[in-house]
Scaffold this active site. Structure first.
Site, mmCIF file in Angstrom:
data_model
loop_
_atom_site.group_PDB
_atom_site.id
_atom_site.type_symbol
_atom_site.label_atom_id
_atom_site.label_comp_id
_atom_site.label_asym_id
_atom_site.label_seq_id
_atom_site.Cartn_x
_atom_site.Cartn_y
_atom_site.Cartn_z
ATOM 1 N N SER A 78 -81.117 53.280 -32.831
ATOM 2 C CA SER A 78 -82.009 52.127 -32.673
ATOM 3 C C SER A 78 -81.965 51.576 -31.252
ATOM 4 O O SER A 78 -80.976 51.756 -30.534
ATOM 5 C CB SER A 78 -81.534 51.042 -33.663
ATOM 6 O OG SER A 78 -82.245 49.845 -33.505
ATOM 7 N N ASP A 119 -73.857 56.625 -35.165
ATOM 8 C CA ASP A 119 -74.378 55.348 -35.679
ATOM 9 C C ASP A 119 -74.044 55.261 -37.154
ATOM 10 O O ASP A 119 -73.642 56.245 -37.777
ATOM 11 C CB ASP A 119 -75.905 55.257 -35.449
ATOM 12 C CG ASP A 119 -76.400 53.817 -35.344
ATOM 13 O OD1 ASP A 119 -76.241 53.066 -36.325
ATOM 14 O OD2 ASP A 119 -76.929 53.441 -34.295
ATOM 15 N N VAL A 165 -67.876 52.655 -35.373
ATOM 16 C CA VAL A 165 -67.054 52.564 -34.157
ATOM 17 C C VAL A 165 -65.814 51.699 -34.332
ATOM 18 O O VAL A 165 -64.955 51.670 -33.456
ATOM 19 C CB VAL A 165 -67.874 52.075 -32.923
ATOM 20 C CG1 VAL A 165 -69.012 53.022 -32.614
ATOM 21 C CG2 VAL A 165 -68.355 50.640 -33.101
ATOM 22 N N SER A 203 -73.617 42.510 -21.623
ATOM 23 C CA SER A 203 -74.768 41.629 -21.790
ATOM 24 C C SER A 203 -74.686 40.589 -20.685
ATOM 25 O O SER A 203 -73.588 40.289 -20.194
ATOM 26 C CB SER A 203 -74.695 40.917 -23.147
ATOM 27 O OG SER A 203 -75.573 39.804 -23.177
ATOM 28 N N TYR A 246 -69.697 36.374 -29.078
ATOM 29 C CA TYR A 246 -70.466 37.466 -28.451
ATOM 30 C C TYR A 246 -70.094 37.580 -26.972
ATOM 31 O O TYR A 246 -69.854 38.684 -26.461
ATOM 32 C CB TYR A 246 -71.962 37.180 -28.624
ATOM 33 C CG TYR A 246 -72.869 38.293 -28.164
ATOM 34 C CD1 TYR A 246 -72.919 39.510 -28.851
ATOM 35 C CD2 TYR A 246 -73.691 38.133 -27.055
ATOM 36 C CE1 TYR A 246 -73.764 40.531 -28.417
ATOM 37 C CE2 TYR A 246 -74.542 39.146 -26.631
ATOM 38 C CZ TYR A 246 -74.568 40.341 -27.314
ATOM 39 O OH TYR A 246 -75.411 41.354 -26.894
#
Ligand SMILES: NC(=O)c1ccc[n+]([C@@H]2O[C@H](COP(=O)([O-])OP(=O)(O)OC[C@H]3O[C@@H](n4cnc5c(N)ncnc54)[C@H](O)[C@@H]3O)[C@@H](O)[C@H]2O)c1
Length: 260
Positions: free
Chosen positions: A16, A37, A59, A153, A166
């Site tokens: 994805s 995945d 993972v 990120s 996060y």
């Protein structure tokens, strides 16, 4: 590294979004791709389309990752490229106050741990198992044996309200890039990390169009959400250019995230 049919790659999160875009872009160069995945249906479909293999990998689990590498290497030989895109987005404030009852709650630590376990520990688990294989491979041009590309990120640097978990997980991916580059330098294995901004992927697609438009308007240039192709283009360059090592690169149209 020259990208062609002599090279194989592992892409986590390849079913994805950014991982899928990268798997497709690598395959378009002739690279043999294994997708790691947990979304088996989507992963199998992408792998079939690009002539790669799908490995049903979580993972967060040592044995699952090891089995993935066994399957990928049996099919394609030792991977020279490892792209880590598997990740989850979570949100929760450090202290939350319920609007109706006024009840105060500290951060749910199970959610904090899950976020770090997938995004940070998962990245380290996959890249270290990959590097353990890469260091046994013959050296290519410039003495290179392999390259790792991670996904952090912009929240590693300017995390918003509700992004403590996060940002912690992505900040770890950001911070470990240089020491890992130093660890692996003698072995001829490079590592770089991409810090995406606001990208249009299934993670975002569920969002209301108005919110997506508002997000796009906040991005200085180009004023649109980033795409898996934007990400893949940088990932492929990080694989190709042997002189980029130990680097973390924002891919964000110059956005700096506001507190909310
Ligand atoms: N979309 C954005 O705006 C954005 C911005 C910055 C960073 N990122 C990061 O980019 C990466 C890819 O995000 P995306 O937007 O493509 O998301 P996505 O949800 O489209 O893809 C993530 C993939 O990771 C897989 N995955 C999740 N947990 C897994 C696990 N435990 N084991 C194996 N696979 C697992 C999912 O099944 C999914 O296929 C993530 O690490 C995300 O945090 C995304």
């Amino acid at each position: 590294m020259k990208l062609d049919g002599s090279i194989s790659a592992v892409v986590t999160g390849g079913a994805s979004g950014l991982g899928e875009g990268t798997a497709r872009a690598l395959a378009a160069q002739g690279v043999k791709v294994a997708i790691f995945d947990m979304q088996a249906d989507k992963g199998e479909a992408v792998a079939a389309e690009i002539g790669g293999v799908f490995c049903n990998v979580d993972v967060t689990d040592d044995a699952s990752v090891a089995a993935g590498f066994e399957k990928a290497r049996a099919a394609h030989g030792q991977e020279r490229i490892c792209v880590n895109c598997a990740g989850i987005a979570t949100g929760m404030k450090t202290v939350s106050r319920k609007k109706d009852t006024g009840e105060i709650k500290a951060h749910d630590m199970a959610q904090f741990e899950r976020t770090v376990r997938v995004n940070l520990f998962g990245t380290m688990r996959v890249l270290s198992q990959s590097a353990a294989g890469m260091v046994t491979a013959d050296r290519l041009d410039d003495g290179e044996r392999g390259v790792i590309i991670n996904t952090a990120s912009v929240a590693a640097q300017d995390g918003q309200i509700g992004q403590a978990a996060y940002s912690a997980s992505k900040g770890g991916v950001f911070a470990m890039t240089l020491p890992i580059a130093r660890d692996l330098a003698q072995e001829g294995v490079r590592i770089n990390t991409i810090l995406p901004g606001i990208m249009w992927t299934p993670m975002m697609a569920g969002m209301d169009q108005k919110i997506q438009d508002a997000l796009a308007a906040m991005i200085p240039f180009p004023s649109r959400l980033g795409t898996p192709q934007d990400y893949a283009s940088l990932a492929l360059e990080l694989a190709r250019n042997v002189y980029i090592n130990g680097e973390c690169i924002r891919l964000d149209g110059a956005i700096r995230l506001a507190p909310r």
